[in-house]
Write a protein that holds these residues in place. Structure first.
Motif, short mmCIF file in Angstrom:
data_model
loop_
_atom_site.label_atom_id
_atom_site.label_comp_id
_atom_site.label_asym_id
_atom_site.label_seq_id
_atom_site.Cartn_x
_atom_site.Cartn_y
_atom_site.Cartn_z
N ILE A 316 -6.09 -13.10 -1.63
CA ILE A 316 -7.48 -13.34 -2.05
C ILE A 316 -8.43 -12.36 -1.36
CG2 ILE A 316 -9.36 -15.02 -1.98
CD1 ILE A 316 -7.19 -17.21 -2.13
N LEU A 317 -8.21 -12.12 -0.08
CA LEU A 317 -9.12 -11.29 0.71
C LEU A 317 -8.86 -9.80 0.52
CD1 LEU A 317 -9.12 -13.37 4.03
CD2 LEU A 317 -10.77 -13.46 2.16
N TYR A 318 -7.62 -9.42 0.20
CA TYR A 318 -7.26 -8.00 0.09
C TYR A 318 -6.50 -7.75 -1.22
CZ TYR A 318 -8.18 -8.78 5.02
OH TYR A 318 -8.75 -9.17 6.20
N THR A 319 -7.14 -8.13 -2.32
CA THR A 319 -6.47 -8.13 -3.62
C THR A 319 -6.00 -6.74 -4.03
OG1 THR A 319 -7.84 -9.99 -4.31
CG2 THR A 319 -6.69 -8.77 -6.04
N ASP A 320 -6.88 -5.75 -3.95
CA ASP A 320 -6.54 -4.43 -4.47
C ASP A 320 -5.41 -3.76 -3.71
OD1 ASP A 320 -8.43 -4.69 -6.38
OD2 ASP A 320 -9.93 -3.40 -5.45
N GLU A 321 -5.19 -4.18 -2.47
CA GLU A 321 -4.11 -3.57 -1.69
C GLU A 321 -2.79 -4.33 -1.85
OE1 GLU A 321 -6.12 -2.03 2.29
OE2 GLU A 321 -7.04 -3.86 1.52
N LEU A 322 -2.83 -5.65 -1.77
CA LEU A 322 -1.60 -6.43 -1.86
C LEU A 322 -1.11 -6.56 -3.29
CD1 LEU A 322 -2.37 -9.25 0.73
CD2 LEU A 322 -1.22 -7.06 1.08
N ALA A 323 -2.05 -6.65 -4.25
CA ALA A 323 -1.67 -6.72 -5.66
C ALA A 323 -1.79 -5.32 -6.27
CB ALA A 323 -2.55 -7.71 -6.41
N CYS A 324 -1.20 -4.35 -5.60
CA CYS A 324 -1.30 -2.97 -6.05
C CYS A 324 -0.52 -2.76 -7.35
CB CYS A 324 -0.79 -2.02 -4.97
SG CYS A 324 0.97 -2.21 -4.59
N VAL A 325 -0.94 -1.76 -8.11
CA VAL A 325 -0.26 -1.43 -9.37
C VAL A 325 0.93 -0.53 -9.04
CG1 VAL A 325 -0.48 -0.39 -11.65
CG2 VAL A 325 -2.42 -1.60 -10.62
N PRO A 326 2.15 -0.91 -9.45
CA PRO A 326 3.34 -0.10 -9.13
C PRO A 326 3.17 1.34 -9.57
CG PRO A 326 4.00 -2.21 -10.03
CD PRO A 326 2.51 -2.14 -10.17
N GLY A 327 3.60 2.24 -8.69
CA GLY A 327 3.46 3.67 -8.97
C GLY A 327 2.67 4.35 -7.87
N ASP A 328 1.79 5.26 -8.27
CA ASP A 328 1.03 6.04 -7.29
C ASP A 328 0.12 5.18 -6.43
OD1 ASP A 328 2.23 8.32 -8.23
OD2 ASP A 328 0.58 8.86 -9.58
N HIS A 329 -0.45 4.12 -7.03
CA HIS A 329 -1.36 3.28 -6.25
C HIS A 329 -0.63 2.62 -5.09
CE1 HIS A 329 -3.86 -0.64 -5.98
NE2 HIS A 329 -4.29 0.23 -5.10
N LEU A 331 2.13 3.46 -3.78
CA LEU A 331 2.65 4.50 -2.89
C LEU A 331 1.58 4.94 -1.89
CD1 LEU A 331 5.26 6.16 -2.46
CD2 LEU A 331 4.25 7.94 -3.89
N LYS A 332 0.33 5.02 -2.33
CA LYS A 332 -0.74 5.42 -1.43
C LYS A 332 -1.14 4.30 -0.47
CE LYS A 332 -2.95 9.24 -3.79
NZ LYS A 332 -4.25 9.88 -4.12
N VAL A 333 -0.98 3.06 -0.90
CA VAL A 333 -1.37 1.92 -0.05
C VAL A 333 -0.37 1.72 1.08
CG1 VAL A 333 -1.70 -0.57 0.03
CG2 VAL A 333 -2.65 0.75 -1.86
N CYS A 334 0.92 1.69 0.77
CA CYS A 334 1.90 1.32 1.79
C CYS A 334 3.15 2.21 1.83
CB CYS A 334 2.34 -0.13 1.58
SG CYS A 334 3.21 -0.43 0.03
N GLY A 335 3.21 3.25 1.03
CA GLY A 335 4.36 4.14 1.06
C GLY A 335 5.52 3.68 0.21
N SER A 336 5.35 2.61 -0.57
CA SER A 336 6.38 2.12 -1.47
C SER A 336 5.80 2.05 -2.88
CB SER A 336 6.87 0.74 -1.05
OG SER A 336 7.73 0.18 -2.02
N SER A 337 6.52 2.60 -3.85
CA SER A 337 5.99 2.66 -5.20
C SER A 337 6.16 1.36 -5.97
CB SER A 337 6.68 3.80 -5.98
OG SER A 337 8.07 3.56 -6.08
N VAL A 338 6.88 0.39 -5.41
CA VAL A 338 7.16 -0.84 -6.16
C VAL A 338 6.27 -2.01 -5.77
CG1 VAL A 338 9.55 -0.22 -6.61
CG2 VAL A 338 8.98 -1.49 -4.53
N GLY A 339 5.65 -1.97 -4.60
CA GLY A 339 4.80 -3.08 -4.19
C GLY A 339 4.47 -3.05 -2.72
N CYS A 340 3.38 -3.73 -2.35
CA CYS A 340 2.92 -3.75 -0.96
C CYS A 340 2.70 -5.16 -0.44
CB CYS A 340 1.62 -2.95 -0.82
SG CYS A 340 1.77 -1.20 -1.28
N SER A 341 3.35 -6.13 -1.05
CA SER A 341 3.13 -7.52 -0.66
C SER A 341 3.54 -7.80 0.78
CB SER A 341 3.88 -8.46 -1.60
OG SER A 341 5.27 -8.19 -1.59
N ASN A 342 4.44 -6.99 1.35
CA ASN A 342 4.88 -7.23 2.73
C ASN A 342 3.78 -7.00 3.76
OD1 ASN A 342 7.53 -7.99 2.12
ND2 ASN A 342 8.20 -5.87 2.01
#
Length: 535
Positions: A316-329, A331-342
């Motif tokens: 809820i507080l960090y939606t754009d980062e944790l619910a990132c769109v798979p791919g370049d987004h 990858l830029k948030v957390c270094g993984s192209s599949v998701g940043c939920s961790n």
């Protein structure tokens, strides 16, 4: 980032844990097999025999990272896996532990030798357990702990991990299981207090539970904001955008009924895994062991609230980062192209807690990492010393076994550093579960544990199962698991928007159904072979 007050809190934690370790080391009977590996079989239920120590040996840093990440991505569904142990722990206390204690078992491979006769089952399980501890538990814990340290402290990743491993190893090597249990009990209190404070503070931020439910269902990523902030073009197809799951607040869903097929992995982990069972074997009697399993079940229930709920709040507080769109987004948030939920748990800690409290939560994560590592070190050392070394060298003294046990822990320390240095391979493995660490652990374990669970269940419940039946049943089940595991590593899942090209062997059957198939095939083969062989 952590400030000076946070670092002072961390320093106080290290001083306290070293003090507890030194105190326990002085109390431990380190000169005998029973004293070093099973704490003299004299532990009481409320502090160490099975309750707090058993709980902490299960809950590591990967649970904080993994459960919160799954909560951020999918809601409360993962709680069904966290609730399972409530019942499995009682199966351990009232069905398995009486058998283990009556047979004077020290290790799980030793029980198989006593139950079935022969040595190959004991050696097989000992080797398999050591491989699992080194390649699964160690690597996953190091990755989860490293992720939190990297986010919160900015320290060099590998130096931090090496330091934690060395501190844990010193405590474990000097005092054996007694030190592990005393430090685990201290860390259990710290974990629960710290995680509870974070959860309460998180609910205050989002307006309580009802406020969390309403805001979670509207926590969709802002595509325009993402493109502007991260300078990327996101895939706007519905299948790629991680919208909130419509069933986020349903505990039992159609897609989660697979968990009911998860009996085999649960039976192995809670009733036949050395790391868990070793605590109950250290109890002073059966009543203390059973009391420990009840306490551990109560504590385990709390993990649903203090580990899973922070993930939902964090989204809820960090939606754009944790619910990132798979791919370049992503990858830029957390270094993984599949998701940043961790990142859900560390981002919440660093984002909403005041100075000092952040240091406390950092201590909680270190406690979780250290408690898991010391449990693995001690259990692996026990198996190697008593199930392998003692088999290879018939004439050996207690003194020699003590030296071998400590030397093997030193070997594990060096191996852990090597794994930590090469920890970069873990995020690649996480591609197989869309970056969700908790479900990666579940899938890999489901391909290895079902045959072991079947062998133990038949050994305890069916007296006519023979050694050949158990061995060949386990062999067939293990071959089924390894074959699918190898295929998974060869055929990677498609990225969002790509066409599915994997064989139907992978896509048409969920891994938990496959796990159930392995479990029943093992039992069927064991029953058939047992009918044609001598008990």
């Amino acid at each position: 980032m952590l400030d000076t007050i946070d670092m002072v809190v961390l320093l106080i934690y290290f001083i306290l844990i070293l003090g507890v370790g030194i105190y326990a080391s002085c109390r431990s009977r380190r000169t005998t097999i029973q004293g070093y590996f099973l704490a003299g079989r004299n532990m009481n239920w409320i502090l160490v025999s099975g309750g707090t120590s058993l709980f902490v040996s299960n809950v590591g840093s990967e649970h904080f990272i993994g459960l919160a990440g799954s909560g951020a991505l999918n809601g409360i569904g993962a709680a069904s896996l966290a609730i399972n142990p409530i019942f499995l722990l009682q199966l351990l206390g009232w069905i398995f532990v009486p058998v283990y204690i009556a047979s004077q078992t020290t290790t799980m491979p030793e029980y198989l030798e006593k139950r079935y006769g022969g040595k190959r089952l004991r050696i097989y399980l000992a080797v398999l357990s050591l491989i699992l501890y080194c390649l699964t538990k160690l690597s996953v814990n190091l990755y989860a702990g490293a992720l939190f340290i990297q986010q919160s402290m900015g320290w060099d990743l590998y130096i931090s991990i090496t330091l934690l491993i060395c501190i844990t190893g010193v405590l474990t090597i000097t005092g054996g299981l007694t030190v592990v249990m005393y430090t685990d009990s201290f860390q259990a209190v710290l974990m629960l207090v710290g995680a509870t404070v974070l959860t309460v503070q998180g609910f205050v931020q989002v307006g309580g539970y009802e406020g969390m439910k309403a805001k979670y269902m509207t926590s969709s990523p802002n595509l325009i904001n993402i493109e502007e902030v991260y300078n990327v073009t996101v895939n706007s197809s519905n299948e790629c955008i991680p919208y909130p799951n419509p069933e986020a607040f349903k505990l039992l869903r159609v897609s989660l009924l697979h968990y009911n097929m998860n009996v085999s992995i649960s039976v192995w982990y809670w009733c036949a895994d050395q790391v868990i069972v070793q605590r109950t074997l250290a109890a002073r009697n059966l009543s203390h062991a059973q009391g420990g399993t009840i306490l551990a079940a109560v504590l385990k229930t709390l993990s649903v609230f203090v580990m899973l709920m922070p993930g939902l709040i964090s989204r809820i507080l960090y939606t754009d980062e944790l619910a990132c769109v798979p791919g370049d987004h992503c990858l830029k948030v957390c270094g993984s192209s599949v998701g940043c939920s961790n990142l859900a748990f560390p981002k919440l800690v660093l984002g909403i807690l005041p100075s000092g409290a952040r240091g406390l939560m950092m201590a909680v994560m270190i406690a979780a990492l250290m408690s898991d590592l010391d449990s693995i070190f001690n259990s692996a050392s026990t198996i190697f010393t008593l199930d392998l070394w003692k088999r290879l060298k018939k004439s050996t003294t207690n003194t020699e076994l003590m030296i071998v046990g400590r030397c093997y822990k030193i070997f594990l320390l060096i191996l852990s550093v090597v794994i930590g240095v090469s920890i970069g391979w873990v995020p690649i493995i996480l591609q197989f579960q869309k970056g969700q660490l908790y479900f990666y652990i579940q899938e890999v374990t489901n391909y290895i544990s079902p045959p072991i669970a079947a062998i133990f269940l038949m050994g305890v419940l069916w007296g006519n199962c023979t050694e050949k039946g158990a061995f060949y049943g386990g062999l067939v089940g293990s071959l089924l698991g390894v074959s699918r595991l190898l295929v998974i590593f060869v055929f990677k899942p498609p990225k969002c928007g790509e066409v599915e090209t994997r064989p139907a062997f992978l896509t048409s059957m969920h891994y938990m159904y496959y796990s159930a198939l392995m479990f029943f095939v093992t039992i069927i083969v064991a029953v058939i072979v047992s009918h044609f062989t001598t008990p």
